[in-house]
Design an enzyme around this catalytic site. Structure first.
Site, short mmCIF file in Angstrom:
data_model
loop_
_atom_site.label_atom_id
_atom_site.label_comp_id
_atom_site.label_asym_id
_atom_site.label_seq_id
_atom_site.Cartn_x
_atom_site.Cartn_y
_atom_site.Cartn_z
N LYS A 23 0.68 -1.04 0.02
CA LYS A 23 -0.06 0.02 0.02
C LYS A 23 0.77 1.20 -0.07
CE LYS A 23 -1.45 1.63 4.20
NZ LYS A 23 -1.21 3.14 4.35
N ASN A 24 1.96 1.22 0.88
CA ASN A 24 2.59 2.59 1.08
C ASN A 24 3.59 2.85 -0.29
OD1 ASN A 24 1.49 2.87 3.52
ND2 ASN A 24 3.20 2.35 4.96
N CYS A 118 -4.04 13.03 14.38
CA CYS A 118 -4.42 11.52 14.25
C CYS A 118 -4.18 10.67 15.08
CB CYS A 118 -3.75 11.01 12.71
SG CYS A 118 -2.31 10.31 12.80
N ARG A 123 1.79 14.15 13.74
CA ARG A 123 2.20 14.07 12.30
C ARG A 123 2.03 15.18 11.48
NH1 ARG A 123 -0.07 7.90 10.33
NH2 ARG A 123 1.63 8.35 8.79
N ASP A 310 5.63 0.33 11.91
CA ASP A 310 4.35 -0.30 11.60
C ASP A 310 4.26 -1.73 12.03
OD1 ASP A 310 3.31 2.10 10.26
OD2 ASP A 310 3.98 1.26 8.23
N ARG A 402 -8.10 -0.38 5.40
CA ARG A 402 -7.31 0.54 4.96
C ARG A 402 -6.19 -0.09 4.17
NH1 ARG A 402 -5.30 5.11 8.06
NH2 ARG A 402 -4.46 5.20 6.25
C1 UD1 Z 1 4.95 6.57 6.17
C2 UD1 Z 1 4.12 5.29 6.28
C3 UD1 Z 1 3.66 4.69 7.77
C4 UD1 Z 1 4.87 4.53 8.57
C5 UD1 Z 1 5.84 5.72 8.40
C6 UD1 Z 1 7.10 5.68 9.26
C7 UD1 Z 1 3.19 5.82 4.03
C8 UD1 Z 1 1.92 6.14 3.35
N1 UD1 Z 1 2.97 5.74 5.55
O1 UD1 Z 1 4.18 7.90 7.03
O2 UD1 Z 1 2.91 3.65 7.44
O3 UD1 Z 1 4.25 4.51 10.04
O4 UD1 Z 1 6.18 6.47 7.28
O5 UD1 Z 1 7.66 4.66 8.89
O6 UD1 Z 1 4.12 5.58 3.63
N2 UD1 Z 1 7.41 14.30 10.78
C9 UD1 Z 1 7.36 15.64 10.96
N3 UD1 Z 1 7.18 16.61 9.97
C10 UD1 Z 1 6.92 16.20 8.66
C11 UD1 Z 1 7.07 14.63 8.25
C12 UD1 Z 1 7.09 13.76 9.33
O7 UD1 Z 1 7.69 16.07 12.04
O8 UD1 Z 1 6.75 17.06 7.80
C13 UD1 Z 1 7.56 13.30 11.46
C14 UD1 Z 1 6.09 12.62 11.89
O9 UD1 Z 1 5.33 13.20 12.94
C15 UD1 Z 1 6.96 11.17 12.72
C16 UD1 Z 1 8.35 10.96 11.88
O10 UD1 Z 1 8.54 12.33 11.36
O11 UD1 Z 1 7.27 11.55 13.88
C17 UD1 Z 1 8.35 9.96 10.64
O12 UD1 Z 1 7.18 10.30 9.83
P1 UD1 Z 1 7.20 10.04 8.30
O13 UD1 Z 1 8.00 9.22 7.87
O14 UD1 Z 1 7.01 11.35 7.72
O15 UD1 Z 1 5.74 9.05 8.34
P2 UD1 Z 1 4.68 9.29 7.20
O16 UD1 Z 1 5.33 9.32 5.81
O17 UD1 Z 1 3.49 9.89 7.29
#
Ligand code: UD1
Length: 439
Positions: A23-24, A118, A123, A310, A402
């Site tokens: 999915k990701n 969320c 996030r 995850d 999902r």
């Molecule tokens: C993706 C995955 C999710 C997985 C996560 C971590 C998808 C669709 N989802 O989520 O399943 O759990 O990676 O492996 O691929 N952060 C910030 N600012 C930002 C972006 C992120 O502070 O602009 C923080 C987040 O709050 C979190 C950390 O960085 O604490 C990692 O998040 P991130 O890798 O961005 O997760 P997602 O890409 O949302």
């Protein structure tokens, strides 16, 4: 009228299970179709709710999506007329922010609702936005929306982007945007996840020039336009890992097919350490059993190639069945222990202190009504239900739909006693998995 899973625990899972597409990986690859007026054909898309949501977003923007086969989408974005992802979509699926990069890069403008809070923490997407600004975009917040515009000539400028924190979708969004920017972009402290590599592979098939995906530095040489391509999505490493855990927990024996063992190396290493027997039958199949029971071991979540967040909830269930005391540290998300209180209601001995969970095992779990709070938490409740004595009723299974393809059907085929039920005014009715592919 929500759907539930009813599980009667105690069956050892046996047989073969085929792993679906990731999915990701599918979500950013679908977003990549917005970068070109030519058709992008994606194979091996998982049959899950988030893919339907992403498809709806693309169609709302004006793209055409054909489904010649269940797991194949042909996406054509030659007639995109809208440049925004509304709150209704973003609130159900954060990954809709992946539309920002491609829209901004190809059309010079994009508006995406801010995802907000969320179940697993705040996030934010500040790192995505700071990255777009580095590429010359003007980014404003207006009434809960992010409004981004490219420089006056409509094209982003290649630049250097240093991520202060590893972000998976942030890396993907910037990679998508940089493919159509003027000049070269270098992403530092980029995410290494296999899904990032899969997206880079697709982009390169479209004519982009992305190198270094799978390392912490990714270079993208921007082009004026990109073309069509065909691409097969990689197997889902979280689903793979979840089935490894299911085999181990139920003391079953599973052959896990169509997976990529290399992508789950950290999980395999950890699970072998706690007593799970995992053999690579061939480059795409694993054989899993757990003849001697589980031993407790501490675990810490990390960005890839570390142990994935995850799989943290599923690992916690393993620890409830393992002999000894274990400490689980969640370093990626601030509030990702929602499953712990539900597991406690089933008899698990877990103490939570901030981002640390302490588990004492083994405990014999007892079936109970429990509530799924997010995607991976709900997978952990299914696992707990499979080993609990008596009946577990999991509410809000839309979370699991999902991201896991027909999980109850796959488990049934392996011998689990699980069914999907729908509560109606006349009482619970058995229900097969709904047809979620829209015409
Ligand atoms: C993706 C995955 C999710 C997985 C996560 C971590 C998808 C669709 N989802 O989520 O399943 O759990 O990676 O492996 O691929 N952060 C910030 N600012 C930002 C972006 C992120 O502070 O602009 C923080 C987040 O709050 C979190 C950390 O960085 O604490 C990692 O998040 P991130 O890798 O961005 O997760 P997602 O890409 O949302």
């Amino acid at each position: 009228m929500g759907e539930k899973f009813r599980i009667s625990g105690g069956q050892a899972l046996k047989g073969r299970v085929e792993i679906s597409g990731a999915k990701n990986s599918a979500l950013p690859c679908m977003a990549a179709a917005l970068l070109t007026p030519e058709t992008i054909t994606l194979h091996n898309l998982p049959y899950v709710r988030d893919i339907i949501t992403q498809r709806r977003l693309l169609e709302d923007l004006g793209a055409t999506v054909l489904t010649p086969e269940l797991r194949t989408h042909k996406i054509n974005a030659s007639n995109v007329e809208l440049f925004e992802a509304p709150y209704e979509l973003v609130k159900t699926m954060r990954a809709s922010v992946l539309a920002l990069g491609p829209l901004l890069a190809r059309f010079g403008k994009a508006k995406v609702s801010l995802p907000g809070g969320c179940a697993i923490g705040t996030r934010p997407i500040d790192l995505h936005l700071a990255g777009f600004e580095r590429l010359g975009a003007e980014v404003r917040l207006e009434a809960g929306n992010v409004v981004a515009r490219a420089p006056r000539d409509g094209r982003l400028r290649g630049s250097e982007v240093h991520f202060s924190k590893v972000t998976v979708t942030g890396t993907e969004n910037l990679m998508l945007a940089a493919t159509l920017a003027k000049g070269r972009t270098t992403l530092y402290n980029a995410a290494w996840e296999p899904e990032v590599v899969d997206l880079a592979d697709l982009l390169n098939k479209m004519g982009a020039r992305v190198i270094g995906a799978g390392t912490s530095t990714i270079e993208i040489q921007g082009d004026e336009e990109l073309g069509g391509a065909q691409h097969t999505i990689i197997p889902d490493r979280v689903e793979t890992s979840t089935f490894i855990a299911a085999a181990a927990l139920t003391r079953g024996e599973l052959e896990i097919k169509d997976c990529m063992p290399g992508h789950v190396a950290a999980v395999i290493k950890k699970l072998r350490e706690i007593g799970v027997e995992i053999n690579e039958l061939n480059p795409t199949s694993l054989q899993v059993s757990c003849p001697d029971g589980l031993k407790a071991s501490d675990m810490i979540t990390e960005p890839y190639p570390g142990f994935p967040t995850d799989m943290q909830a599923q690992y916690m269930v393993l620890m409830t069945q393992a002999k000894g005391h274990s400490v689980i540290n969640e370093t990626i998300f601030e509030n990702r222990f929602m499953h712990a209180s539900e597991l406690q209601r089933m008899g698990a001995r877990i103490q939570i202190d901030g981002r640390t969970a302490r588990v004492n095992g083994p405990t014999s779990l007892t079936g109970a009504p429990v509530l799924a709070s997010d995607l991976r938490a709900s997978a952990s409740l299914v696992l707990a239900g499979l080993v609990a004595q008596g009946q577990t009723l999991i509410d809000r299974v839309y979370h699991i739909d999902r991201g896991y393809e027909r999980i109850e059907a796959k488990l049934q085929e392996l011998g689990a006693d699980i069914e999907r039920i729908r509560e109606s005014v006349t009482g619970p009715l058995p229900q097969s998995f709904p047809d979620i592919v829209t015409a």
